[in-house]
Scaffold this motif. Sequence first.
Motif, PDB file in Angstrom:
ATOM      1  N   UNK A   7       9.015  -7.276   5.910  1.00  8.55           N
ATOM      2  CA  UNK A   7       9.077  -7.215   7.374  1.00  8.55           C
ATOM      3  C   UNK A   7       7.730  -7.540   8.008  1.00  8.55           C
ATOM      4  N   UNK A   8       6.643  -7.277   7.288  1.00  7.34           N
ATOM      5  CA  UNK A   8       5.324  -7.435   7.886  1.00  7.34           C
ATOM      6  C   UNK A   8       4.705  -8.759   7.457  1.00  7.34           C
ATOM      7  N   UNK A   9       4.781  -9.730   8.363  1.00  9.22           N
ATOM      8  CA  UNK A   9       4.327 -11.087   8.043  1.00  9.22           C
ATOM      9  C   UNK A   9       2.820 -11.213   8.260  1.00  9.22           C
ATOM     10  N   UNK A  38       0.822  -1.219   0.000  1.00  9.92           N
ATOM     11  CA  UNK A  38       0.000   0.000   0.000  1.00  9.92           C
ATOM     12  C   UNK A  38       0.847   1.257   0.000  1.00  9.92           C
ATOM     13  N   UNK A  39       2.108   1.146   0.390  1.00  8.29           N
ATOM     14  CA  UNK A  39       2.984   2.320   0.423  1.00  8.29           C
ATOM     15  C   UNK A  39       4.413   1.890   0.140  1.00  8.29           C
ATOM     16  N   UNK A  40       5.135   2.737  -0.573  1.00  9.21           N
ATOM     17  CA  UNK A  40       6.552   2.479  -0.829  1.00  9.21           C
ATOM     18  C   UNK A  40       7.348   2.491   0.458  1.00  9.21           C
ATOM     19  N   UNK A  41       6.797   3.165   1.469  1.00  6.16           N
ATOM     20  CA  UNK A  41       7.547   3.364   2.711  1.00  6.16           C
ATOM     21  C   UNK A  41       7.496   2.152   3.637  1.00  6.16           C
ATOM     22  N   UNK A  42       6.671   1.166   3.297  1.00  5.53           N
ATOM     23  CA  UNK A  42       6.639  -0.071   4.080  1.00  5.53           C
ATOM     24  C   UNK A  42       7.985  -0.775   3.985  1.00  5.53           C
ATOM     25  N   UNK A  43       8.431  -1.347   5.110  1.00  2.00           N
ATOM     26  CA  UNK A  43       9.699  -2.085   5.077  1.00  2.00           C
ATOM     27  C   UNK A  43       9.471  -3.406   4.341  1.00  2.00           C
ATOM     28  N   UNK A  44      10.231  -3.662   3.276  1.00  2.00           N
ATOM     29  CA  UNK A  44       9.981  -4.872   2.490  1.00  2.00           C
ATOM     30  C   UNK A  44      10.178  -6.145   3.321  1.00  2.00           C
ATOM     31  N   UNK A  92      -7.060  -6.815   8.736  1.00  2.00           N
ATOM     32  CA  UNK A  92      -5.858  -7.403   9.333  1.00  2.00           C
ATOM     33  C   UNK A  92      -5.867  -7.355  10.874  1.00  2.00           C
ATOM     34  N   UNK A  93      -6.303  -6.245  11.494  1.00  5.26           N
ATOM     35  CA  UNK A  93      -6.356  -6.271  12.964  1.00  5.26           C
ATOM     36  C   UNK A  93      -7.295  -7.362  13.503  1.00  5.26           C
TER      37      UNK A  93
END
Lengths: 268, 297
Positions: B63-65, B55-61, B82-83
């Motif tokens: 990293x979010x499982x 959803x954003x370029x700023x997300x850490x690749x 997701x929550x």
Amino acid sequence: MFRNNYDNDSVTFSPQGRIFQVEYAAEAVKQGSVVVGIASNTHAVLVAIKRNAEELSSYQKKLFPIDEHVGIAIAGLTSDARVLSNFMKQQCLGHRLTYGRSMPVRTLVEMIGSKAQINTQHYGKRPYGVGLLVAGVDDQGPHLFEFQPSGMTEEMVAFAIGARSQMARTYLEKNLDKFADCGREELIRHGLRALKESLVQDRELTVDNTSVGVAGLVASDQDGTTKVEPFTVYDQQEVSAWIDSVADDKEGGASAAEGEGGTMEVDS
Amino acid sequence: MTSIGTGYDLANSIFSPDGRNFQVEYAVKAVENGGTSIGIRCKDGVVLAVEKIVTSKLLKPNANKRIATVDRHLGVVYSGMIPDGRHFIDRARDEARAWRDTFKTPISTADLASRMGGYMQAYTLYQSVRPFGITAIIGGFDSTDEPRVDGEVGTGPSCGAGGKVAGKTHGGPFLYMIEPSGLYWGYYGAATGKGRQAAKAELEKLDLGGPGGPSLTLEEAVKEAARIIYVAHDDSKDKEFELEMTWISGPDGPTKGLHQEVPKALREEAERLAKKAQEDDEDDEEEDVEGKEKMEE
């Protein structure tokens, strides 16, 4: 005035499967002044614009230390943030007591995520009206997380939330590749430059309205091991050198400001 | 299905005159907007995969499982809010731990599906809560050892009540999918989320059911899972995505009965093949079009 019948509480889905109360809570985050966070290979920084209610009043704090290794930046309802901040402090302390070491940042962030999710699923509760950027260091290195009122938490390389934060995000996206190898000072300067993008016209960064928070890993003098640089908040004169160093800094300035002009919001 | 329940859709647990709970149907809508998740049950294990929209370029690749381990041998993936999924996972972990505490044995996949199905269903019963905005896919590999009979002496009785059946097998790979209503079924191949239609169509082409059991091996299933996620992803409409995959084999397989992330090398190989398959497909389509044009000439 009413947008629809489905937006009165957080236990009602709209026919499209949306929960408007949660979406409105996300709007509350955009009412807060902007905060920026960036993580490099060695440091995680938070920078923020503080607001004052009137000329002679004091400025509302935006950065809060949670534990030695973690700090948060807030945008939205300050009182909600204080509840979450207290919770996070207690959890960190409890973790130190039972495990004898600091809590991993992701674990901490997921705890407030779970806490916030419950508020979106039970009648009589409301979602938190605050967004957070959580910066800290643990065994895996520096981290930056974003927390939303929905309970969504995501790890970011860099991010900005709050009023007009899209401008800051555009700056961050442009400079994304530089952050990983940035030193401490350069990372703070990137943060301040991103912050400047989101300022209203005629406003500037001053020692009164700017806060900087840093946590990091530093190579120890004796051996090759790394030590934690505890999360520290800098205000007033402590930030003047950094502000001066990005003054009249045209890099990325005018060019990055265009594009997202549509999302103008008045900063009160 | 897409009708609006005038007046009967404003609170959970309310039946409309024709017997529907609209809030549950709306929760399903939340699922249908989420990234595609799939599960494949194959000969020697289970593969779970999810399409994570960036959803954003700023997300850490990377990293979010999104796929969680609930017990050593159990994995869960979900589409939707997701929550809500994270809450579901927390509860599933509690159930798995409580089962171990009580029965001194790991929970079976079927039992976890039952417990979690019951939990989801409870959130459709009251006006004070809302249903979960997720559909969850549970994959697991249950122990293939013969379960010990309580008070067993020697090899136990050879027949009769509590007796053993010659040649009976135990445990193995299992796959379940739970919907917001609490409804759950066991599956050979399961898909949910935005691209579920395309994914289901692809799953149906695989040899997963049948009397002889699935012939597909774990490694083949990993490659199929990657390909299916790529097929289900709409390049033109959706943003870029990350592929996350996990697998569970039996004790003799690559994961030794544990739920683990698919090794990077294998995942990348699977993605390479998936991209290649897609390009080949596109070439074929172009050829078809050209062929038709020539025919017309």
